[in-house]
Design a protein around this motif. Structure first.
Motif, mmCIF file in Angstrom:
data_model
loop_
_atom_site.group_PDB
_atom_site.id
_atom_site.type_symbol
_atom_site.label_atom_id
_atom_site.label_comp_id
_atom_site.label_asym_id
_atom_site.label_seq_id
_atom_site.Cartn_x
_atom_site.Cartn_y
_atom_site.Cartn_z
ATOM 1 N N GLN A 192 0.740 -1.293 0.172
ATOM 2 C CA GLN A 192 -0.133 -0.028 -0.095
ATOM 3 C C GLN A 192 0.787 1.380 0.019
ATOM 4 O OE1 GLN A 192 -2.248 1.303 3.519
ATOM 5 N NE2 GLN A 192 -4.214 1.074 2.261
ATOM 6 N N ALA A 193 1.955 1.244 0.905
ATOM 7 C CA ALA A 193 2.927 2.214 0.664
ATOM 8 C C ALA A 193 3.369 2.674 -0.580
ATOM 9 C CB ALA A 193 3.983 2.106 1.733
ATOM 10 N N LEU A 194 3.833 1.497 -1.448
ATOM 11 C CA LEU A 194 4.275 1.671 -2.558
ATOM 12 C C LEU A 194 3.355 2.291 -3.709
ATOM 13 C CD1 LEU A 194 6.228 -1.498 -3.077
ATOM 14 C CD2 LEU A 194 7.185 0.781 -3.347
ATOM 15 N N GLU A 195 2.025 1.822 -3.571
ATOM 16 C CA GLU A 195 0.954 2.171 -4.334
ATOM 17 C C GLU A 195 0.806 3.956 -4.288
ATOM 18 O OE1 GLU A 195 -1.653 -1.752 -4.344
ATOM 19 O OE2 GLU A 195 -2.440 0.195 -3.459
ATOM 20 N N LYS A 196 0.670 3.961 -2.779
ATOM 21 C CA LYS A 196 0.560 5.505 -2.703
ATOM 22 C C LYS A 196 1.779 6.414 -3.040
ATOM 23 C CE LYS A 196 -2.183 5.037 1.502
ATOM 24 N NZ LYS A 196 -2.800 5.641 2.749
ATOM 25 N N THR A 197 2.947 5.753 -2.762
ATOM 26 C CA THR A 197 4.063 6.944 -3.244
ATOM 27 C C THR A 197 4.126 6.886 -4.665
ATOM 28 O OG1 THR A 197 5.329 5.818 -1.439
ATOM 29 C CG2 THR A 197 6.630 6.878 -2.912
ATOM 30 N N TYR A 198 3.945 5.729 -5.584
ATOM 31 C CA TYR A 198 4.327 5.896 -6.975
ATOM 32 C C TYR A 198 3.072 6.638 -7.593
ATOM 33 C CZ TYR A 198 8.533 3.449 -7.345
ATOM 34 O OH TYR A 198 9.968 3.277 -7.162
ATOM 35 N N SER A 199 1.965 6.667 -7.081
ATOM 36 C CA SER A 199 0.636 7.451 -7.472
ATOM 37 C C SER A 199 1.087 8.775 -7.209
ATOM 38 C CB SER A 199 -0.568 7.072 -7.049
ATOM 39 O OG SER A 199 -0.709 7.468 -5.801
ATOM 40 N N ALA A 200 1.585 9.245 -6.413
ATOM 41 C CA ALA A 200 1.846 10.694 -6.176
ATOM 42 C C ALA A 200 3.247 11.081 -6.893
ATOM 43 C CB ALA A 200 2.303 10.965 -4.555
ATOM 44 N N VAL A 201 3.910 10.075 -7.211
ATOM 45 C CA VAL A 201 5.343 10.577 -8.088
ATOM 46 C C VAL A 201 4.814 10.830 -9.516
ATOM 47 C CG1 VAL A 201 7.210 9.296 -9.173
ATOM 48 C CG2 VAL A 201 6.897 8.941 -6.710
ATOM 49 N N LYS A 202 3.796 10.145 -9.992
ATOM 50 C CA LYS A 202 3.348 10.568 -11.372
ATOM 51 C C LYS A 202 2.837 11.860 -11.472
ATOM 52 C CE LYS A 202 0.472 6.859 -11.731
ATOM 53 N NZ LYS A 202 -0.587 6.281 -11.866
ATOM 54 N N GLU A 203 2.532 12.770 -10.354
ATOM 55 C CA GLU A 203 1.851 13.941 -10.525
ATOM 56 C C GLU A 203 3.058 15.094 -10.467
ATOM 57 O OE1 GLU A 203 -1.132 14.342 -10.597
ATOM 58 O OE2 GLU A 203 -1.993 12.543 -9.433
ATOM 59 N N VAL A 204 4.161 14.712 -10.439
ATOM 60 C CA VAL A 204 5.269 15.761 -10.314
ATOM 61 C C VAL A 204 6.254 15.454 -11.465
ATOM 62 C CG1 VAL A 204 7.270 16.592 -8.962
ATOM 63 C CG2 VAL A 204 5.176 15.374 -7.765
ATOM 64 N N ASN A 205 6.602 16.777 -12.049
ATOM 65 C CA ASN A 205 7.519 16.546 -13.072
ATOM 66 C C ASN A 205 8.478 17.787 -13.258
ATOM 67 O OD1 ASN A 205 8.404 15.476 -15.618
ATOM 68 N ND2 ASN A 205 6.599 16.203 -16.827
ATOM 69 N N PHE A 206 9.520 17.474 -13.630
ATOM 70 C CA PHE A 206 10.612 18.718 -14.186
ATOM 71 C C PHE A 206 11.477 18.069 -15.159
ATOM 72 C CE2 PHE A 206 11.974 16.636 -10.197
ATOM 73 C CZ PHE A 206 13.325 16.255 -10.849
ATOM 74 N N GLU A 207 11.747 18.960 -16.438
ATOM 75 C CA GLU A 207 12.481 18.645 -17.547
ATOM 76 C C GLU A 207 13.659 17.742 -17.055
ATOM 77 O OE1 GLU A 207 13.489 21.801 -20.025
ATOM 78 O OE2 GLU A 207 15.277 20.430 -20.552
ATOM 79 N N GLY A 208 13.748 16.237 -17.653
ATOM 80 C CA GLY A 208 14.873 15.664 -17.386
ATOM 81 C C GLY A 208 14.795 14.629 -15.711
ATOM 82 N N ILE A 209 13.505 14.703 -15.518
ATOM 83 C CA ILE A 209 13.220 13.893 -14.304
ATOM 84 C C ILE A 209 13.561 12.626 -14.239
ATOM 85 C CG2 ILE A 209 10.829 13.168 -14.609
ATOM 86 C CD1 ILE A 209 9.999 13.857 -12.036
ATOM 87 N N HIS A 210 14.380 12.038 -13.444
ATOM 88 C CA HIS A 210 14.720 10.533 -13.140
ATOM 89 C C HIS A 210 14.250 10.085 -11.676
ATOM 90 C CE1 HIS A 210 17.104 7.036 -13.406
ATOM 91 N NE2 HIS A 210 17.513 7.497 -12.359
ATOM 92 N N PHE A 211 13.847 8.634 -11.856
ATOM 93 C CA PHE A 211 13.804 8.146 -10.634
ATOM 94 C C PHE A 211 13.645 6.769 -10.832
ATOM 95 C CE2 PHE A 211 9.491 9.267 -12.165
ATOM 96 C CZ PHE A 211 8.926 8.096 -12.064
ATOM 97 N N ARG A 212 13.936 6.108 -9.697
ATOM 98 C CA ARG A 212 13.864 4.487 -9.899
ATOM 99 C C ARG A 212 12.290 3.961 -9.614
ATOM 100 N NH1 ARG A 212 18.841 1.314 -7.377
ATOM 101 N NH2 ARG A 212 17.254 -0.330 -7.425
ATOM 102 N N ARG A 213 12.004 3.004 -10.510
ATOM 103 C CA ARG A 213 10.672 2.456 -10.664
ATOM 104 C C ARG A 213 10.702 1.130 -9.632
ATOM 105 N NH1 ARG A 213 8.379 5.523 -14.797
ATOM 106 N NH2 ARG A 213 9.858 6.849 -15.487
ATOM 107 N N ASP A 214 11.680 0.905 -9.103
ATOM 108 C CA ASP A 214 11.852 -0.555 -8.381
ATOM 109 C C ASP A 214 12.096 -0.389 -6.838
ATOM 110 O OD1 ASP A 214 14.556 0.361 -8.591
ATOM 111 O OD2 ASP A 214 15.143 -1.625 -9.019
ATOM 112 N N ILE A 215 11.946 0.895 -6.367
ATOM 113 C CA ILE A 215 11.930 0.913 -4.867
ATOM 114 C C ILE A 215 11.035 0.198 -4.355
ATOM 115 C CG2 ILE A 215 12.034 2.495 -2.943
ATOM 116 C CD1 ILE A 215 14.307 3.103 -5.256
#
Ligand code: AMP
Ligand code: GLY
Length: 424
Positions: free
Chosen positions: A393-416
């Protein structure tokens, strides 16, 4: 109570946020802070290693307690100076901080007190170190002795990589004096976990376990960074492993520091590799991990101000931290190019969509506020932290929030957190 926090990263944002929830804390300053921290604390334009400037500020503004976030001010002797002047401060002395600021000191202490760690040799001479790796003919880890912002460690499977790492540190001197001495360690295999304790010199209490993700890309590929994400608790750390780390690592290290005449006060962080032969120490840090603090502090149910004060007063035997039973995940949003060079001053969008969500927290690491908008200033820009009843559940909440944020060149890991899922 007026608190001064020193530092400017996501860890300091998490510390400021947690301390702001304490009923005794009336005012928080942060030197130098960042754009996000400025929303909850008054920023002070003094560099975190300017010990005299900070001391002067703390005195003039009647600061009751100073909390040091990063390692550099500790290595610069900030806590010693503050204590000499009778000011309350959280963090180990300069001498005790050598557990992190000198890997040679830490490994020698571990050897002396029989604390399990990888076998190692110390070198100052470039050509001798080259002969050693040519002879060894096995995977090795090469480390600059001093502070290098998490970038002074090279995990090398081949001789070519080993020679390149030695050239960088000893010949090209990319870390300057921090690379005067070099450690060459055997490479350990296993899974990693971070275990932190608070120590007041005599007593210690455990903090929640966590796991960092050091490499920049998914599947632990690419160079090491300061940390791309974390989760807590780390299911790998069961009761048995935890107690083994306490008895074989934390207790003898703290006793060793006392025996060396440098008692340890503050957070002691052991980076552990769980090997088939049991837990072995990869490194010590003398402060909260970043981004580990961002997943531990939201789970802490005890007043952080009280915990910190008890640590400084030598009264940790009077308190035992309580934790939320849920899980917490933090995903770091980084600038393109990090951990190498990256662009700055890029507009961050989408944060307004997270403002009303009470299940996620945004801890800024490298932003500035200009007008109503945040712009990037660092390699790690911010971490999105989500709390859930379990890791899924913590992962679902976090990654759903990650999708909302953006900046040019944004990079993040998708397997935390992927490693934690196999236990659930
Ligand atoms: P350190 O800053 O010493 O913790 O090293 C950073 C990272 O390098 C660790 O989190 C591990 O992923 C890796 N590392 C360090 N030492 C070793 C070792 N002896 N064997 C395998 N990996 C290591
Ligand atoms: N995330 C690892 C550290 O704080 O050193």
């Amino acid at each position: 109570m007026k608190i001064l926090i020193i530092g400017s990263g996501g860890r300091e944002h998490a510390l400021a946020w947690k301390l702001s929830l304490s009923p005794d804390v009336k005012k928080i300053f942060c030197a130098p802070g960042n754009g996000g921290i400025g929303l909850i604390a008054e920023r002070v334009d003094i560099n975190s290693e300017d010990v005299h400037g900070l001391l002067d500020f703390a005195r003039k503004n009647s600061v009751d307690f100073t909390v040091v976030g990063p390692e550099a001010p500790l290595a610069a002797g900030l806590t010693d100076k503050f204590r000499e002047e009778g000011l309350a401060v959280f963090g180990p002395s300069r001498a005790a901080s050598r557990l992190e600021s000198s890997k040679v000191f830490a490994k020698s202490l571990m050897r002396k007190y029989n604390i399990p760690t990888a076998d190692f040799e110390i070198f100052e001479d470039y050509s001798r170190s080259l002969s050693y790796v040519r002879e060894a003919n096995r995977p090795l880890v090469i480390k600059a002795d001093g502070l290098a912002a998490g970038k002074g460690v090279f995990v090398c499977n081949t001789l070519v990589e080993q020679e390149l790492a030695l050239k960088k540190i000893m010949n090209d001197k990319v870390f300057g004096a921090a690379g005067k001495q070099v450690l060459i360690e055997d490479k350990l295999e296993g899974e990693e976990a971070s275990i932190m304790f608070l120590s007041d010199g005599d007593n210690s209490v455990a903090l929640a376990s966590s796991q960092d993700h050091k490499q920049v890309f998914d599947d632990d590929k690419g160079p090491n960074t300061g940390g791309m994400g974390a989760y807590s608790p780390a299911p790998l750390v069961d009761q048995k492993l935890f107690s083994e780390v306490k008895h074989r690592v934390i207790d003898p290290t703290l006793a060793g520091m006392n025996a060396e005449g440098t008692p340890y006060k503050g957070v002691i962080y052991a980076g552990i590799m769980v090997t088939p032969q049991g837990p072995k120490v990869l490194e010590f840090n003398v402060r909260f991990g970043d981004p580990e603090a961002q997943v531990i502090l939201p789970r802490l149910q005890t007043d952080l101000a009280r915990l910190i004060i008890k640590t400084e007063e030598g009264r940790l035997n009077e308190i035992s931290p309580e934790w939320d039973d849920g899980s917490c995940v933090c995903v770091v949003l980084a600038s393109a190019g990090y951990p190498d060079s990256y662009q700055k001053n890029i507009l961050v969008s989408g944060l307004d969509k997270l403002r009303d969500r009470d299940d996620v927290l945004v801890f800024h690491s490298g932003t500035e506020l200009k007008g109503n908008a945040f712009y990037t200033t660092g390699g790690r820009v911010m971490g999105i932290t989500g709390l859930g009843k379990d890791i899924r559940q913590a992962l679902e909440k976090t990654y759903s929030a990650v999708k909302e944020v953006n900046f040019e060149g944004i990079h993040f890991r998708r397997d935390i957190g992927a490693k934690a899922l196999k236990y659930s």
